[in-house]
Write an enzyme that holds these catalytic residues in place. Structure first.
Site, short mmCIF file in Angstrom:
data_model
loop_
_atom_site.label_atom_id
_atom_site.label_comp_id
_atom_site.label_asym_id
_atom_site.label_seq_id
_atom_site.Cartn_x
_atom_site.Cartn_y
_atom_site.Cartn_z
N SER A 130 -3.87 12.95 -5.72
CA SER A 130 -4.65 12.16 -6.67
C SER A 130 -5.03 13.01 -7.89
O SER A 130 -4.18 13.53 -8.58
CB SER A 130 -5.87 11.56 -5.96
OG SER A 130 -6.50 10.60 -6.76
N ASP B 258 -2.40 5.70 -3.76
CA ASP B 258 -3.06 7.00 -3.69
C ASP B 258 -2.67 7.81 -2.46
O ASP B 258 -2.77 7.33 -1.32
CB ASP B 258 -4.57 6.76 -3.68
CG ASP B 258 -5.40 8.02 -3.80
OD1 ASP B 258 -4.82 9.12 -3.83
OD2 ASP B 258 -6.62 7.90 -3.88
#
Length: 419
Positions: A72, A232
């Protein structure tokens, strides 16, 4: 911090497998955490300053690590540190990462003073705290357009195989319900894994409820295109340390299958710095009594936070830290694994998307204070970080690691020149 308590011994007679050309295999790992990426950015900047004190102002983080792993926001930092300029040197210095967050954070996470009206929705929804929840149900909190454009502008047409050092980035494919790990190692051998840096950064940052999932495909002449439907990487590995170690182990045995055949991987040769983005353990945001009354929506949204996402990202990060810490302790080389993490975040600082000037400055301050705190290791019984007696502060530990990294780099340069 005395030299006797901080020295890291290494068996100089033992061969070290590829990809290292020296005595250590070096790894930098950076957690996910949205705007809290300012915390590891501050710490990494400190490490680069220590390296520059030893090796000159042109020293860059990517010069010293076999792998930079990031999830991320950590993947964005890893990509900035490893992206090449026209001379195939790192495009950004570590200090540039902090400035990137300060300049762009408010546009990536725009703070709205009043909810946006959705055509056809009843006005009453937007006169109550349920407005944010309604927005959450109707779609992601942010459309991601600014983040996408900025990442594409930063990384241009650079692909994973083009980075100046190896990067490893996890994401999760929602179509096939499995993790996808992008690495420079695999990208050099498999064109279908050689995605653009922009695509993997956008994908691994697509936190559910915050940003939309990302679709792209890769192509190779004579082969079927490969599709990716990604969100993610934090849903699989918010702390990518063990992902990096596993991919390195795979690469070692791929290059030299006879190395230590039949024996466990020699993790004693690893030198790892793992940096978290902070957690709110000490804030005690949630209790069993409170959560027991929640249904689906409250697990997704409660008072400006997303409990379910908070829980699984912190849980995965902590499990990785526990695993790594005990592995290195069992091998009697715990000082070769440095985890820097703050578990006392409170209020806005514990959020992933409050990008006000005040909160961003607070996050930088947390990173600076974390450098002054003593080295700490996780206690498996209570999950808290406890001081490692006699090992000094995190900044002193980074200075010690910088010396080892500098010596390792010089050793590799000498080995290359002598061949």
């Amino acid at each position: 911090m005395g030299s006797e308590s901080t020295a890291i011994d290494i068996d100089t007679s033992a061969p070290t497998p590829p990809p290292s050309q020296g005595r250590f295999i070096t790894v930098l790992s950076i957690d996910g955490g949205g705007i809290r990426g300012l915390i590891p950015a501050t710490i990494i900047s400190c490490l680069e300053e220590k390296l520059q004190e030893l090796d000159g102002p042109d020293a860059r983080i990517a010069d010293y690590f076999d792998v930079i792993a990031g999830t991320s926001t950590g993947a964005l930092i890893a990509s900035m540190l490893a992206a090449p300029d026209e001379n195939k040197r790192p495009l950004f210095a570590a200090k540039d990462v902090t400035q990137f967050y300060l300049d762009n954070g408010p546009k990536i996470f725009p703070q709205r003073s009043s909810p946006k009206v959705v055509p056809g929705a009843r006005r009453a929804w937007f006169l109550t705290p349920a407005a944010n929840l309604f927005s959450l149900v109707m779609g992601p909190k942010y459309d991601g357009s600014y983040l996408h454009d900025k990442i594409k502008g930063l990384t241009r047409d650079v692909r994973v195989a083009d980075t100046v050092t190896n990067i490893i980035v996890p994401a999760f494919d929602v179509k096939y319900m499995q993790p996808v790990i992008f690495s420079t190692y695999e990208a050099k051998d498999d064109p279908l894994k050689n995605a653009h840096l922009s695509d993997i950064c956008i994908s691994t940052s697509a936190a559910p409820t915050y940003f939309p999932a990302h679709y792209f495909k890769t192509e190779c002449p004579g082969r079927e295109p490969r599709e990716f439907h990604l969100v993610d990487g934090g849903v699989a590995a918010n702390n990518p340390t063990m992902v990096a170690m596993s991919m390195l182990t795979k690469e070692i045995h791929r290059r030299n299958p006879d190395f230590h055949a039949g024996k466990p991987t020699e993790y004693k040769n690893y030198l790892i710095i793992s940096i978290g983005t902070g957690s709110a353990k000490l804030a005690e945001k949630y209790t069993a009594q409170k959560c027991a009354k929640w249904g689906l929506l409250r697990w997704l949204y409660d008072g400006g936070f997303t409990p379910l996402i908070d829980i699984f990202t912190h849980a995965s990060a902590d499990m990785v830290d526990i695993h790594a810490a005990f592995l290195f302790e069992a091998l009697n080389c715990e000082k070769r694994y440095l985890r820097i993490q703050d578990d006392s975040l409170k209020g806005h600082a514990s959020s992933v998307d409050i990008a006000t000037k005040a909160n961003m400055q607070e996050l930088i301050g947390i990173g600076q204070e974390l450098l002054k705190k003593p080295v700490a290791r996780v206690n498996i019984d209570n999950g808290m970080y406890e001081e490692a007696t006699g090992e000094g502060t995190n900044e002193e530990a980074l200075a010690n690691f910088a010396k080892l990294l500098s010596k390792e780099r010089r050793l590799r340069q000498n080995n290359v020149n002598s061949n």
